[in-house]
Design a protein around this motif. Structure first.
Motif, mmCIF file in Angstrom:
data_model
loop_
_atom_site.group_PDB
_atom_site.id
_atom_site.type_symbol
_atom_site.label_atom_id
_atom_site.label_comp_id
_atom_site.label_asym_id
_atom_site.label_seq_id
_atom_site.Cartn_x
_atom_site.Cartn_y
_atom_site.Cartn_z
ATOM 1 N N SER A 41 1.271 -1.053 -0.228
ATOM 2 C CA SER A 41 -0.300 0.136 -0.158
ATOM 3 C C SER A 41 0.650 0.752 -0.221
ATOM 4 O O SER A 41 2.008 0.955 0.213
ATOM 5 C CB SER A 41 -1.545 -0.324 1.182
ATOM 6 O OG SER A 41 0.103 -0.032 2.283
ATOM 7 N N LEU A 42 0.265 2.664 0.214
ATOM 8 C CA LEU A 42 0.853 3.151 0.109
ATOM 9 C C LEU A 42 1.218 3.458 0.924
ATOM 10 O O LEU A 42 2.701 4.787 1.280
ATOM 11 C CB LEU A 42 0.186 4.869 -0.921
ATOM 12 C CG LEU A 42 0.670 6.344 -1.014
ATOM 13 C CD1 LEU A 42 2.384 5.590 -1.905
ATOM 14 C CD2 LEU A 42 -0.172 7.115 -1.648
ATOM 15 N N SER A 43 0.729 4.084 2.447
ATOM 16 C CA SER A 43 0.646 4.137 3.661
ATOM 17 C C SER A 43 1.913 3.000 3.187
ATOM 18 O O SER A 43 2.972 3.385 4.361
ATOM 19 C CB SER A 43 -0.239 4.244 4.118
ATOM 20 O OG SER A 43 -0.895 2.819 4.088
ATOM 21 N N GLY A 44 1.979 2.126 3.787
ATOM 22 C CA GLY A 44 2.941 1.216 3.976
ATOM 23 C C GLY A 44 4.057 1.498 2.975
ATOM 24 O O GLY A 44 5.240 1.572 4.090
ATOM 25 N N THR A 45 4.272 1.713 2.206
ATOM 26 C CA THR A 45 5.845 2.150 0.721
ATOM 27 C C THR A 45 6.574 3.642 1.923
ATOM 28 O O THR A 45 7.431 3.631 2.373
ATOM 29 C CB THR A 45 5.455 2.474 -0.101
ATOM 30 O OG1 THR A 45 4.797 1.187 -0.522
ATOM 31 C CG2 THR A 45 6.453 2.624 -1.258
ATOM 32 N N THR A 46 5.348 4.481 2.458
ATOM 33 C CA THR A 46 5.935 5.618 2.514
ATOM 34 C C THR A 46 6.323 5.195 3.827
ATOM 35 O O THR A 46 7.388 5.662 4.657
ATOM 36 C CB THR A 46 4.798 6.497 2.792
ATOM 37 O OG1 THR A 46 3.776 6.403 1.803
ATOM 38 C CG2 THR A 46 4.757 7.872 3.775
ATOM 39 N N PHE A 47 5.495 4.456 4.929
ATOM 40 C CA PHE A 47 6.541 3.921 6.381
ATOM 41 C C PHE A 47 7.331 3.697 6.129
ATOM 42 O O PHE A 47 8.385 3.537 6.922
ATOM 43 C CB PHE A 47 5.061 2.838 7.225
ATOM 44 C CG PHE A 47 6.225 2.716 9.081
ATOM 45 C CD1 PHE A 47 5.576 3.402 9.585
ATOM 46 C CD2 PHE A 47 6.245 1.659 8.705
ATOM 47 C CE1 PHE A 47 5.950 3.157 10.821
ATOM 48 C CE2 PHE A 47 6.459 1.395 9.631
ATOM 49 C CZ PHE A 47 7.042 2.532 10.440
ATOM 50 N N LEU A 48 7.609 2.856 5.601
ATOM 51 C CA LEU A 48 9.326 1.768 5.428
ATOM 52 C C LEU A 48 10.231 2.987 4.809
ATOM 53 O O LEU A 48 11.713 2.770 5.350
ATOM 54 C CB LEU A 48 9.048 0.927 4.450
ATOM 55 C CG LEU A 48 8.124 -0.159 4.591
ATOM 56 C CD1 LEU A 48 8.139 -1.635 3.337
ATOM 57 C CD2 LEU A 48 9.282 -1.277 5.468
ATOM 58 N N ILE A 49 10.238 3.522 3.586
ATOM 59 C CA ILE A 49 10.887 4.894 3.468
ATOM 60 C C ILE A 49 11.491 5.716 4.352
ATOM 61 O O ILE A 49 12.564 6.266 5.147
ATOM 62 C CB ILE A 49 10.265 5.573 2.603
ATOM 63 C CG1 ILE A 49 10.084 5.081 1.351
ATOM 64 C CG2 ILE A 49 11.437 6.458 1.854
ATOM 65 C CD1 ILE A 49 9.750 5.382 -0.145
ATOM 66 N N VAL A 50 10.634 6.534 5.432
ATOM 67 C CA VAL A 50 10.759 7.026 6.106
ATOM 68 C C VAL A 50 11.754 6.213 7.534
ATOM 69 O O VAL A 50 11.950 6.949 7.984
ATOM 70 C CB VAL A 50 9.184 7.711 7.091
ATOM 71 C CG1 VAL A 50 9.454 8.531 7.989
ATOM 72 C CG2 VAL A 50 8.881 8.558 6.012
ATOM 73 N N ALA A 51 11.045 5.367 7.829
ATOM 74 C CA ALA A 51 11.534 4.122 9.196
ATOM 75 C C ALA A 51 13.301 3.999 8.165
ATOM 76 O O ALA A 51 13.270 4.844 9.753
ATOM 77 C CB ALA A 51 10.329 3.050 9.373
ATOM 78 N N TYR A 52 13.213 4.028 7.500
ATOM 79 C CA TYR A 52 14.061 3.022 7.364
ATOM 80 C C TYR A 52 15.194 4.343 7.404
ATOM 81 O O TYR A 52 16.241 4.478 7.818
ATOM 82 C CB TYR A 52 14.388 2.139 6.001
ATOM 83 C CG TYR A 52 14.239 0.898 6.426
ATOM 84 C CD1 TYR A 52 15.378 -0.227 6.911
ATOM 85 C CD2 TYR A 52 12.987 0.240 5.597
ATOM 86 C CE1 TYR A 52 15.441 -1.203 6.796
ATOM 87 C CE2 TYR A 52 12.859 -0.820 6.476
ATOM 88 C CZ TYR A 52 14.052 -2.463 6.468
ATOM 89 O OH TYR A 52 13.546 -2.799 6.672
#
Length: 372
Positions: free
Chosen positions: A25-36
């Motif tokens: 999902s877009l939210s999941g992808t955004t979270f991964l990018i920000v978290a990593y």
């Protein structure tokens, strides 16, 4: 999705059944990018600052600090090589970084984790030697450099199978049962072992020698240290103010080092559990939720790269003061602050003086004669 699903850098395959793909999902992808990105930034900046300050101050180049710096170097390597590659691979669903990185990335990750856990073991053994056997052999800075070199060589040797058995292949995409396959030219990075038995033997050995047994040894060392300090509590209550201050400093150092170990163990526990399930009973991991579970476990493990500078920085006042002075010299922040630097290890000269004065009470004083 095909992911790096091992604490040692194993790239594994998740079943692709009947073309039932699970796009993120877009939210999941955004979270991964920000978290990593956050983990990479904090890990790099924090560990680089720690290594710089320890290497810059001659007084801080003692056994414990050298091993702490070695731990930070392995975390820096992880942040530079493994984390960016993992983010790209996770988000792309395929490998686009070439065959060299396919082999080097898991090799570097396995080596980094091995160096980290071995450094923690060496720190625990040094603390054990200084406190349990204060009148015995005392490790010097030269010994720590030798131990660091041996640690990296052993870690390289343990990680060699990843250079041999990691390959690029498009087999999972070719087997998709869909009318039109848009993934036919995609490739993934995965392990290809001579047999499943060999793979399980290696991954299980890594779990034991890279996580379980080292942490057990560390636990035993700190348990003996705790019991020794507890038995001498009554003696310390009757001691002078200087000795009580030294004892509090020793306890603070031990708490700091134990906190780094506990944080490392907790960070890597979810991913080790995930890998064990994947190796021995992968049917228990649902296909669509596999990516979410893996990402959460892997992100938690990678957060261990931030533990060392955060814990060390918060609990070591000398590090904080030296960092302020360094920033002031760069005209970045703060005012210069004078302080007296105390090593984390017992000073050999103090040992000699105390031995000649009070042989009977030496063990107690040498045990606590360290400052943070």
């Amino acid at each position: 999705m095909l992911n790096n699903s091992s604490a040692s850098g194993k790239w594994s395959e998740v079943p692709w059944a009947d073309g039932n793909l699970c796009p993120p999902s877009l939210s999941g992808t955004t979270f991964l990018i920000v978290a990593y990105s956050t983990v990479i930034a904090v890990g790099l900046v924090g560990n680089v600052c720690l290594v710089f300050i320890i290497s810059r101050q001659k007084e801080m180049r003692n056994v414990t600090n050298i091993l702490i710096a070695n731990l930070s170097c392995s975390d820096i390597l992880m942040c530079l090589v493994c984390l960016p590659v993992t983010v790209i691979y996770t988000l792309m669903d395929r490998w686009i970084l070439g065959e060299a990185l396919c082999k080097v990335t898991p090799f570097v990750q396995c080596m980094s984790v091995t160096v980290s856990i071995f450094s923690l073991v060496l720190i625990a053994l040094e603390r054990h030697q200084l406190i349990i056997h204060p009148t015995g052999w005392t490790p010097a800075a030269g010994h720590s450099y030798l131990a660091v070199a041996v640690t990296w060589m052993v870690a390289c040797f343990i990680s060699l199978p990843f250079l041999s058995f990691n390959i690029l292949t498009n087999s999972p995409f070719q087997n998709l049962s869909i009318p039109f396959n848009p993934f036919s030219d995609h490739v993934i990075c995965m392990e290809l072992w001579p047999s499943e038995r060999n793979r399980l033997a290696y991954t299980t050995s890594l779990l034991l020698f890279q996580y379980c047994l080292p942490l057990l040894l560390i636990l035993l060392c700190y348990l003996r240290i705790f019991l020794r300090l507890r038995r001498r509590k009554d003696m310390l209550e009757q001691a002078s103010e200087i000795r009580q201050r030294k004892a509090r400093g020793a306890q603070r150092i031990n708490a700091m080092l134990a906190s780094i170990v506990v944080a490392f163990a907790l960070c890597w526990l979810p991913l080790n559990i995930f890998n064990t399930l994947f190796d021995w009973y992968h049917q228990a991991l649902p296909s669509c939720q596999h990516d979410i579970i893996f990402s959460a476990c892997h992100l938690t493990a990678m957060a261990s790269t931030c533990v060392n500078p955060v814990v060390y920085g918060f609990l070591n006042s000398n590090f904080q003061k030296e960092l302020k002075n360094t920033l002031h010299r760069c005209r970045c922040w703060g005012t210069p602050e004078s302080y007296e630097s105390f090593p984390l290890s017992t000073v050999g000269m103090d040992v000699t003086k105390m031995s000649s004065m009070h042989r009977g009470s030496f063990a107690t004083i040498a045990e606590h004669g360290i400052h943070s």
